[in-house]
Design a protein around this motif. Structure first.
Motif, mmCIF file in Angstrom:
data_model
loop_
_atom_site.group_PDB
_atom_site.id
_atom_site.type_symbol
_atom_site.label_atom_id
_atom_site.label_comp_id
_atom_site.label_asym_id
_atom_site.label_seq_id
_atom_site.Cartn_x
_atom_site.Cartn_y
_atom_site.Cartn_z
ATOM 1 N N THR A 15 0.834 -1.191 0.000
ATOM 2 C CA THR A 15 0.000 0.000 0.000
ATOM 3 C C THR A 15 0.874 1.248 0.000
ATOM 4 O O THR A 15 1.877 1.299 0.723
ATOM 5 C CB THR A 15 -0.915 0.005 1.242
ATOM 6 O OG1 THR A 15 -1.718 -1.182 1.209
ATOM 7 C CG2 THR A 15 -1.814 1.222 1.273
ATOM 8 N N VAL A 16 0.507 2.228 -0.814
ATOM 9 C CA VAL A 16 1.199 3.518 -0.861
ATOM 10 C C VAL A 16 0.153 4.631 -0.877
ATOM 11 O O VAL A 16 -1.007 4.408 -1.226
ATOM 12 C CB VAL A 16 2.116 3.661 -2.106
ATOM 13 C CG1 VAL A 16 3.180 2.575 -2.131
ATOM 14 C CG2 VAL A 16 1.318 3.673 -3.399
ATOM 15 N N ARG A 17 0.583 5.807 -0.471
ATOM 16 C CA ARG A 17 -0.219 7.013 -0.656
ATOM 17 C C ARG A 17 0.523 7.855 -1.675
ATOM 18 O O ARG A 17 1.752 7.908 -1.660
ATOM 19 C CB ARG A 17 -0.385 7.763 0.657
ATOM 20 C CG ARG A 17 -1.290 7.034 1.614
ATOM 21 C CD ARG A 17 -1.536 7.788 2.876
ATOM 22 N NE ARG A 17 -2.444 7.014 3.721
ATOM 23 C CZ ARG A 17 -2.657 7.254 4.992
ATOM 24 N NH1 ARG A 17 -2.053 8.281 5.580
ATOM 25 N NH2 ARG A 17 -3.487 6.512 5.669
ATOM 26 N N MET A 18 -0.228 8.511 -2.541
ATOM 27 C CA MET A 18 0.422 9.320 -3.573
ATOM 28 C C MET A 18 -0.383 10.584 -3.821
ATOM 29 O O MET A 18 -1.597 10.612 -3.601
ATOM 30 C CB MET A 18 0.599 8.519 -4.856
ATOM 31 C CG MET A 18 -0.664 7.967 -5.432
ATOM 32 S SD MET A 18 -0.313 6.854 -6.797
ATOM 33 C CE MET A 18 -1.970 6.558 -7.367
ATOM 34 N N HIS A 19 0.321 11.598 -4.230
ATOM 35 C CA HIS A 19 -0.303 12.880 -4.548
ATOM 36 C C HIS A 19 0.059 13.241 -5.979
ATOM 37 O O HIS A 19 1.191 13.037 -6.412
ATOM 38 C CB HIS A 19 0.184 13.976 -3.602
ATOM 39 C CG HIS A 19 -0.414 15.307 -3.922
ATOM 40 N ND1 HIS A 19 -1.700 15.639 -3.572
ATOM 41 C CD2 HIS A 19 0.068 16.366 -4.605
ATOM 42 C CE1 HIS A 19 -1.965 16.849 -4.010
ATOM 43 N NE2 HIS A 19 -0.914 17.313 -4.644
ATOM 44 N N GLY A 20 -0.919 13.777 -6.713
ATOM 45 C CA GLY A 20 -0.650 14.177 -8.085
ATOM 46 C C GLY A 20 -1.924 14.495 -8.832
ATOM 47 O O GLY A 20 -2.936 14.878 -8.235
ATOM 48 N N VAL A 21 -1.875 14.296 -10.146
ATOM 49 C CA VAL A 21 -2.985 14.639 -11.024
ATOM 50 C C VAL A 21 -3.560 13.360 -11.634
ATOM 51 O O VAL A 21 -2.843 12.586 -12.265
ATOM 52 C CB VAL A 21 -2.520 15.594 -12.150
ATOM 53 C CG1 VAL A 21 -3.670 15.919 -13.096
ATOM 54 C CG2 VAL A 21 -1.931 16.871 -11.565
ATOM 55 N N ALA A 22 -4.873 13.188 -11.434
ATOM 56 C CA ALA A 22 -5.586 12.048 -12.001
ATOM 57 C C ALA A 22 -6.317 12.514 -13.251
ATOM 58 O O ALA A 22 -6.834 13.631 -13.299
ATOM 59 C CB ALA A 22 -6.579 11.499 -10.982
#
Length: 176
Positions: free
Chosen positions: A124-131
């Protein structure tokens, strides 16, 4: 004549030596910068387990909301938590995750600036960005299949472009 030839050889040798020394100094500087950048990533990894840019890991968008927004708009800034299903085995330059609607989302990394560990599948990871949701052409789909280690038969079956869910991550938080 011999003195002139000798003088020319000495001058050329001197210039060559200076150029070679500058080249070696440049290589040392480049290597030092690469080491510094590596240490920064390792330091971030040890302190907060981030690759790429650090971000607030508490402001999460649910995957259901993410899919709904991706179907309605061009793009969306979001922070999400996913379980990685697959990672590029060539160098970790992309990964995939299953979405609640049964489809997969391909995750790449902003400006090709960082890569994932190749053994991240199932974690499991958390990620931030543009979907976003956009079409992926046949050539790119075949390239991804090659990176994933698919057989030649599987790659040959890719004959049509596909509308894909995509996420360009500016940062990823590797969770323990």
């Amino acid at each position: 004549m011999k003195k002139s030839l000798l003088a020319i050889i000495v001058v050329i040798y001197g210039l060559y030596s200076c150029t070679e020394q500058k080249k070696n100094e440049t290589e040392v500087n480049t290597t030092s910068e690469e080491i510094v950048n590596s240490e920064e990533v390792i330091q971030n990894s040890n302190e907060e387990s981030f690759l790429g840019e650090a971000f607030n890991t508490e402001d999460l968008t649910s995957l259901n909301n993410l899919v709904n927004h991706m179907n309605e708009s061009d793009s969306l800034n979001a922070t999400v938590e996913i379980t990685v299903t697959e990672v590029c085995q060539a160098k970790g330059c992309w990964m995939t995750a299953k979405l609640p609607n049964g489809e997969s989302m391909r995750i790449t990394f902003k400006d090709y600036g960082f890569f994932m560990p190749k053994d991240l599948a199932g974690k499991t990871v958390r990620m931030h960005g543009v979907a976003k949701r956009e079409e992926t052409d046949v050539a790119t789909l075949k390239h991804f299949a090659e990176d994933a280690g698919k057989s030649e038969e599987e790659i040959a079956q890719i004959t049509e472009a596909k509308l894909d869910y995509k996420f360009v991550a500016s940062g990823v938080n590797l969770m323990q």
